[in-house]
Design a protein around this motif. Structure first.
Motif, PDB file in Angstrom:
ATOM      1  N   ARG A 299       0.831  -1.206   0.000  1.00 60.35           N
ATOM      2  CA  ARG A 299       0.000   0.000   0.000  1.00 60.35           C
ATOM      3  C   ARG A 299       0.861   1.249   0.000  1.00 60.35           C
ATOM      4  O   ARG A 299       0.582   2.224  -0.714  1.00 60.35           O
ATOM      5  CB  ARG A 299      -0.920  -0.041   1.229  1.00 60.35           C
ATOM      6  N   GLU A 302       2.671   1.741  -3.411  1.00 55.00           N
ATOM      7  CA  GLU A 302       1.734   2.256  -4.405  1.00 55.00           C
ATOM      8  C   GLU A 302       1.413   3.719  -4.166  1.00 55.00           C
ATOM      9  O   GLU A 302       1.264   4.506  -5.113  1.00 55.00           O
ATOM     10  CB  GLU A 302       0.464   1.402  -4.416  1.00 55.00           C
ATOM     11  N   ALA A 303       1.330   4.117  -2.897  1.00 54.76           N
ATOM     12  CA  ALA A 303       1.096   5.525  -2.581  1.00 54.76           C
ATOM     13  C   ALA A 303       2.272   6.378  -3.037  1.00 54.76           C
ATOM     14  O   ALA A 303       2.086   7.488  -3.581  1.00 54.76           O
ATOM     15  CB  ALA A 303       0.863   5.697  -1.082  1.00 54.76           C
ATOM     16  N   HIS A 305       4.393   5.645  -5.483  1.00 57.96           N
ATOM     17  CA  HIS A 305       4.362   5.693  -6.945  1.00 57.96           C
ATOM     18  C   HIS A 305       3.351   6.720  -7.433  1.00 57.96           C
ATOM     19  O   HIS A 305       3.634   7.493  -8.367  1.00 57.96           O
ATOM     20  CB  HIS A 305       4.019   4.310  -7.500  1.00 57.96           C
ATOM     21  N   ALA A 306       2.168   6.739  -6.819  1.00 56.56           N
ATOM     22  CA  ALA A 306       1.146   7.694  -7.240  1.00 56.56           C
ATOM     23  C   ALA A 306       1.603   9.127  -6.991  1.00 56.56           C
ATOM     24  O   ALA A 306       1.414  10.018  -7.842  1.00 56.56           O
ATOM     25  CB  ALA A 306      -0.162   7.414  -6.492  1.00 56.56           C
ATOM     26  N   ALA A 307       2.225   9.366  -5.834  1.00 53.41           N
ATOM     27  CA  ALA A 307       2.698  10.714  -5.518  1.00 53.41           C
ATOM     28  C   ALA A 307       3.814  11.144  -6.465  1.00 53.41           C
ATOM     29  O   ALA A 307       3.853  12.302  -6.922  1.00 53.41           O
ATOM     30  CB  ALA A 307       3.175  10.767  -4.067  1.00 53.41           C
ATOM     31  N   THR A 309       4.286  10.041  -9.525  1.00 53.35           N
ATOM     32  CA  THR A 309       3.683  10.266 -10.842  1.00 53.35           C
ATOM     33  C   THR A 309       3.055  11.646 -10.914  1.00 53.35           C
ATOM     34  O   THR A 309       3.198  12.365 -11.914  1.00 53.35           O
ATOM     35  CB  THR A 309       2.633   9.182 -11.128  1.00 53.35           C
ATOM     36  N   GLU A 310       2.378  12.045  -9.840  1.00 55.24           N
ATOM     37  CA  GLU A 310       1.730  13.360  -9.800  1.00 55.24           C
ATOM     38  C   GLU A 310       2.738  14.493  -9.778  1.00 55.24           C
ATOM     39  O   GLU A 310       2.585  15.497 -10.483  1.00 55.24           O
ATOM     40  CB  GLU A 310       0.836  13.428  -8.562  1.00 55.24           C
ATOM     41  N   ASP A 320      10.310   0.126  -9.672  1.00 51.73           N
ATOM     42  CA  ASP A 320       9.027  -0.420  -9.232  1.00 51.73           C
ATOM     43  C   ASP A 320       9.265  -1.745  -8.510  1.00 51.73           C
ATOM     44  O   ASP A 320       9.044  -2.816  -9.060  1.00 51.73           O
ATOM     45  CB  ASP A 320       8.113  -0.623 -10.439  1.00 51.73           C
ATOM     46  N   TRP A 380       2.452  11.309   0.586  1.00 48.97           N
ATOM     47  CA  TRP A 380       1.990  12.337  -0.362  1.00 48.97           C
ATOM     48  C   TRP A 380       2.521  13.711   0.040  1.00 48.97           C
ATOM     49  O   TRP A 380       3.013  14.467  -0.797  1.00 48.97           O
ATOM     50  CB  TRP A 380       0.465  12.339  -0.426  1.00 48.97           C
TER      51      TRP A 380
END
Length: 396
Positions: A299, A302-303, A305-307, A309-310, A320, A380
């Motif tokens: 979890r 993935e958080a 990676h999302a941050a 990417t943004e 990864d 984040w």
């Protein structure tokens, strides 16, 4: 010039930027999102279970005595049972308990590395490990890492006819890249080591923390008892780093040599910590603990990676990993990450710059982030702060 009569080896003692970050962060008084140290989150440590075990195990006077150098018998037995049926299944005559994984690396170098010996290391690598080899006078050769781990094909060309005394690898969820050495490369590495008569230091602190993908056989299993494979393991990443308990798996011929070397270091590994871990293992707590940690670390990765990417999708790329603690970020806009660290700390975020993972200071455009120790909302926030710092350094 100092008049102190230093030993020649003292010049090879290099400090750890990674470990020094702990002291630096303790001195800060403002809020910091800490992506720097490679340790489990405080909430990931099974403190309640360990406290209950302590009430039983550590109330006995003999829990504070010296222990057998090769390991306290209850922990030794529990470890053998824990490893039964796994890729690291072993026998009592191969197993020596250590004061964390770092002592396993130090014991190896103390026994095998002479001044001037060539030791191959991954690039980037865990430089506490390479620093241990340097402290015994080793010469280091850096071999690049890609998404499949050490690029083993490069070894013969880089060695240019030399035979290394040892090859140091973190084959699974590598520190700092998060990469995993492919099965083909694992077999190739062992074949080359046998050809050269080189020891393989198989440092695998993260293998039990796989949260995606298919497991690979460890170098321990693939080596099938090969005396050239020296495997180093630790409880620091899977239970608690402060316990400072690990183990090495090595050819039975080495056990007495390891005991002799360890008795000249610390006599024995901390007995109260060994008793705590023995109780943790025999109480059946480890597997449930690992299941929870794997899910949580997935979890958190993935958080992150999302941050990224943004906030960094336009200026960086990153790895990864399928487990472990870390991912590796490479900036593509010319920012020096040591300068970025100096800008990021006042912004309230800490990481480890890339040069800390190379004995020769490579990777000035890269850095390591630890996702394991930080909750998703804080991840984040930390990545947001990091981009704010990067924008202040971005070329016009």
């Amino acid at each position: 010039m100092s008049a102190l009569p230093y030993a020649a080896r003292a010049t090879g003692l290099v400090g750890s930027v990674i470990d020094s970050s702990t002291s630096l962060l303790h001195k800060q008084t403002h809020d910091i999102v800490r992506f720097a140290m490679g340790s489990p989150a405080a909430e990931a440590v099974p403190a309640d279970i360990l406290s209950a075990i302590a009430g039983e195990q550590l109330s006995r006077p003999d829990a504070y005595d010296y222990a057998a150098t090769e390991g306290d018998p209850p922990l030794h037995a529990a470890l053998l049972e824990m490893l039964r049926g796994t890729s690291d299944e072993t026998t009592a005559d191969r197993l020596t308990v250590t004061a964390g994984g770092m002592q396993g690396l130090d014991l190896f170098c103390k026994i095998f590395v002479d001044p001037g010996d060539l030791v191959v290391v991954e690039s980037p690598t865990y430089t506490n490990g390479s620093a241990t080899a340097l402290s015994y006078g080793a010469e280091l050769l850096e071999v690049p890492v890609d998404d499949d781990g050490m690029i083993v094909d490069n070894l013969p060309k880089l060695l240019d006819g030399r035979r290394p005394k040892a090859i140091y690898t973190i084959p699974t969820f590598q520190n700092p890249s998060g990469a995993t050495l492919s099965l083909a490369r694992r077999n190739q590495l062992l074949e080359l080591a046998r050809t050269w008569g080189s020891m393989v230091i198989d440092d695998d602190p993260y293998g039990l923390l796989r949260f995606a993908g298919d497991p690979l056989p460890t170098l321990r299993e693939l080596g099938a008892g090969d005396p050239l494979v020296f495997s180093v393991r630790t409880f620091s990443k899977i239970v608690a780093p402060g316990l400072r308990v690990g183990w090495v798996d090595a050819d039975p011929e080495l056990q007495q040599v390891l005991i002799n070397a360890k008795q000249a270091m610390d006599t024995c590994t901390n007995l109260p910590a060994q008793r705590l871990l023995a109780g943790f293992l025999t109480g059946g707590h480890l597997e449930d603990h690992l299941v929870r940690q794997r899910a949580e670390y997935r979890r958190r990765k993935e958080a992150m990676h999302a941050a990224l990417t943004e906030h960094f999708g336009d200026i960086a790329r990153w790895t990864d990993p399928e487990g472990g603690f870390f991912l590796w970020v490479t900036l593509e806009n010319g920012i020096n990450t040591e300068e970025l660290f100096e800008m990021a700390l006042p912004e309230g975020v800490a990481f480890i710059p890339g040069p800390a993972f190379s004995p020769t200071g490579r990777f000035s455009n890269a850095f390591r982030l630890c996702f394991a120790s930080t909750a998703p909302d804080r991840i984040w926030e930390g990545v947001t702060r990091l981009r704010r710092a990067a924008d202040k350094l971005a070329p016009n």
